[in-house]
Design an enzyme around this catalytic site. Structure first.
Site, mmCIF file in Angstrom:
data_model
loop_
_atom_site.group_PDB
_atom_site.id
_atom_site.type_symbol
_atom_site.label_atom_id
_atom_site.label_comp_id
_atom_site.label_asym_id
_atom_site.label_seq_id
_atom_site.Cartn_x
_atom_site.Cartn_y
_atom_site.Cartn_z
ATOM 1 N N ASP A 30 0.851 -1.189 0.000
ATOM 2 C CA ASP A 30 0.000 0.000 0.000
ATOM 3 C C ASP A 30 0.888 1.240 0.000
ATOM 4 O O ASP A 30 1.906 1.283 0.694
ATOM 5 C CB ASP A 30 -0.906 -0.014 1.236
ATOM 6 C CG ASP A 30 -2.038 0.982 1.143
ATOM 7 O OD1 ASP A 30 -1.758 2.203 1.130
ATOM 8 O OD2 ASP A 30 -3.196 0.558 1.097
ATOM 9 N N GLN A 93 -14.922 2.294 1.528
ATOM 10 C CA GLN A 93 -14.255 1.746 0.350
ATOM 11 C C GLN A 93 -13.847 2.912 -0.539
ATOM 12 O O GLN A 93 -14.690 3.661 -1.006
ATOM 13 C CB GLN A 93 -15.178 0.797 -0.404
ATOM 14 C CG GLN A 93 -14.506 0.154 -1.594
ATOM 15 C CD GLN A 93 -15.405 -0.837 -2.321
ATOM 16 O OE1 GLN A 93 -16.550 -1.056 -1.944
ATOM 17 N NE2 GLN A 93 -14.870 -1.431 -3.371
ATOM 18 N N SER A 94 -12.552 3.066 -0.771
ATOM 19 C CA SER A 94 -12.055 4.207 -1.548
ATOM 20 C C SER A 94 -11.789 3.869 -3.011
ATOM 21 O O SER A 94 -11.788 4.759 -3.852
ATOM 22 C CB SER A 94 -10.783 4.770 -0.904
ATOM 23 O OG SER A 94 -9.792 3.775 -0.831
ATOM 24 N N HIS A 99 -10.896 -5.473 -2.791
ATOM 25 C CA HIS A 99 -9.533 -5.608 -2.302
ATOM 26 C C HIS A 99 -9.545 -5.858 -0.803
ATOM 27 O O HIS A 99 -10.484 -5.490 -0.106
ATOM 28 C CB HIS A 99 -8.676 -4.379 -2.650
ATOM 29 C CG HIS A 99 -9.166 -3.088 -2.085
ATOM 30 N ND1 HIS A 99 -10.254 -2.403 -2.613
ATOM 31 C CD2 HIS A 99 -8.717 -2.349 -1.056
ATOM 32 C CE1 HIS A 99 -10.440 -1.291 -1.918
ATOM 33 N NE2 HIS A 99 -9.528 -1.238 -0.961
#
Length: 117
Positions: A30, A93-94, A99
């Site tokens: 990330d 959730q972006s 994922h």
């Protein structure tokens, strides 16, 4: 999806620091880590969120958890880890591509966010 950042990463159009890849999933570091170890695990097939899982595509989730367990061992998370999926706007959730976050390297707190007044 042509405008999905995770689809572009899976296709190799956008670079990422990969830690695992096979025919069905990709795992990469990330860019904004929330723990000493923070890896994203995505299906290569575009599935917008956990809300779009069906009997036809849900097998990839079991595979993702197998990959998470393997990576946790390889990355030295023997004291424990967390696997997180955010779904929808209230779930934070972006990116609209299914994922999972593999987080570890420190003790996690609960709840993950302070309660709102």
């Amino acid at each position: 999806m042509e405008d999905c950042i995770f689809c572009k990463i899976a296709a190799g159009e956008i670079p990422a620091t990969k830690v695992y890849e096979d025919e069905a999933v990709l795992a990469f570091r990330d860019l904004d880590p929330q723990a000493p170890t923070h890896v994203l695990i995505i299906p290569k097939e575009h599935i917008a969120s956990a809300a779009e899982l069906t009997p036809e595509n849900s097998g990839v989730v079991a595979h993702i958890f197998e990959v998470a367990a393997r990576l946790a061992k390889e990355l030295g998370l023997e004291k424990g880890f967390r696997v997180v999926n955010n779904c929808g706007p209230d779930g934070m959730q972006s990116v609209q591509h299914l994922h999972f976050h593999l987080l570890g390297g420190r003790q996690m707190g609960w709840p993950p966010f302070p309660p709102q007044p």
